[in-house]
Scaffold this motif. Sequence first.
Motif, short mmCIF file in Angstrom:
data_model
loop_
_atom_site.label_atom_id
_atom_site.label_comp_id
_atom_site.label_asym_id
_atom_site.label_seq_id
_atom_site.Cartn_x
_atom_site.Cartn_y
_atom_site.Cartn_z
N LEU A 13 8.95 0.23 -5.68
CA LEU A 13 7.58 -0.27 -5.72
C LEU A 13 7.14 -0.76 -7.10
N GLY A 14 7.61 -0.11 -8.17
CA GLY A 14 7.28 -0.56 -9.51
C GLY A 14 5.84 -0.37 -9.90
N SER A 15 5.10 0.50 -9.21
CA SER A 15 3.69 0.72 -9.53
C SER A 15 3.35 2.18 -9.26
N HIS A 16 2.78 2.84 -10.25
CA HIS A 16 2.42 4.24 -10.07
C HIS A 16 1.30 4.41 -9.05
N THR A 17 0.39 3.46 -8.99
CA THR A 17 -0.72 3.57 -8.01
C THR A 17 -0.19 3.46 -6.59
N LEU A 18 0.79 2.57 -6.36
CA LEU A 18 1.35 2.45 -5.01
C LEU A 18 2.17 3.69 -4.64
N VAL A 19 2.88 4.25 -5.62
CA VAL A 19 3.64 5.48 -5.35
C VAL A 19 2.69 6.61 -5.01
N ARG A 62 1.38 -9.66 8.18
CA ARG A 62 1.85 -10.64 9.15
C ARG A 62 2.98 -11.42 8.53
N THR A 63 4.11 -11.51 9.22
CA THR A 63 5.28 -12.22 8.72
C THR A 63 6.11 -12.67 9.92
N THR A 64 7.27 -13.23 9.67
CA THR A 64 8.12 -13.63 10.79
C THR A 64 8.74 -12.39 11.43
N GLU A 65 9.14 -12.53 12.67
CA GLU A 65 9.72 -11.39 13.40
C GLU A 65 10.95 -10.83 12.68
N ILE A 66 11.84 -11.70 12.26
CA ILE A 66 13.10 -11.24 11.67
C ILE A 66 12.83 -10.53 10.35
N ARG A 67 11.93 -11.07 9.54
CA ARG A 67 11.59 -10.40 8.28
C ARG A 67 10.94 -9.05 8.54
N ALA A 68 10.09 -8.98 9.55
CA ALA A 68 9.42 -7.72 9.87
C ALA A 68 10.44 -6.67 10.27
N LYS A 69 11.42 -7.07 11.06
CA LYS A 69 12.44 -6.11 11.51
C LYS A 69 13.30 -5.63 10.35
N GLU A 70 13.58 -6.49 9.39
CA GLU A 70 14.35 -6.08 8.22
C GLU A 70 13.49 -5.26 7.25
N LEU A 71 12.21 -5.62 7.14
CA LEU A 71 11.30 -4.87 6.27
C LEU A 71 11.13 -3.44 6.76
N PHE A 114 11.79 -8.36 -0.37
CA PHE A 114 11.49 -7.13 0.36
C PHE A 114 10.69 -6.14 -0.48
N ARG A 115 10.89 -6.15 -1.79
CA ARG A 115 10.05 -5.30 -2.66
C ARG A 115 8.60 -5.75 -2.59
N ASN A 116 8.38 -7.05 -2.66
CA ASN A 116 7.02 -7.59 -2.58
C ASN A 116 6.39 -7.29 -1.23
N MET A 117 7.16 -7.45 -0.17
CA MET A 117 6.63 -7.19 1.17
C MET A 117 6.33 -5.70 1.35
N ALA A 118 7.18 -4.83 0.79
CA ALA A 118 6.94 -3.39 0.89
C ALA A 118 5.68 -3.01 0.12
N LYS A 119 5.46 -3.62 -1.04
CA LYS A 119 4.25 -3.36 -1.81
C LYS A 119 3.02 -3.76 -1.00
N ILE A 162 3.42 -8.84 13.50
CA ILE A 162 2.65 -7.99 12.60
C ILE A 162 3.41 -6.68 12.49
N ILE A 163 3.65 -6.25 11.26
CA ILE A 163 4.28 -4.94 11.06
C ILE A 163 3.21 -4.02 10.49
N GLU A 164 3.12 -2.81 11.07
CA GLU A 164 2.07 -1.87 10.68
C GLU A 164 2.59 -0.45 10.82
N PHE A 165 1.87 0.49 10.21
CA PHE A 165 2.21 1.89 10.37
C PHE A 165 1.74 2.37 11.73
N THR A 166 2.49 3.28 12.34
CA THR A 166 2.13 3.74 13.68
C THR A 166 0.90 4.64 13.67
N ARG A 167 0.69 5.37 12.59
CA ARG A 167 -0.50 6.22 12.48
C ARG A 167 -1.43 5.61 11.45
#
Length: 138
Positions: free
Chosen positions: A70-76, A35-44, A21-26, A113-118
């Motif tokens: 996240l473990g990365s200053h650029t991502l933060v 793009r991932t499986t439905e169940i992983r997307a819902k948990e992510l 989940f850390r990798n997917m969040a990054k 597909i999981i995406e931001f709403t805006r």
Amino acid sequence: MRHKVAGKKFNRSASHRKAMFRNMAKSMIEHESIRTTEIRAKELRRVVEKLVTLALKNDVPARRQAYKVLGSHTLVKRLFDDIGPRFAGVPGGYTRVVKMGQPRNGDAAPMAIIEFTREAAAAVEEAPKAAEEKKTEE
């Protein structure tokens, strides 16, 4: 019985699940849509929405908590400077899960597909409109 036990195990150990989940969040913060499986997307969604909520606080402790995930200053920096301000004043629902019609080849897992709403373009377009409305009021 699984009373009050939240989250799926995905047949993985706790450390493997956390790393997944850390990798997917990054990837989600970097690309804004994955793009991932439905169940992983819902948990992510649970992980990413907590990160966006931290970005709305925009203080040093919140940045440190986001860095732990996240473990990365650029991502933060991207989370707090680009993604967080888009959702200012929004009480929740920062992500959407769109189910895809075609299952994955091989195991026929339902995909999503999981995406931001805006989106970034929408936030950029809203800013000039708000500035124009402010000028007309004066």
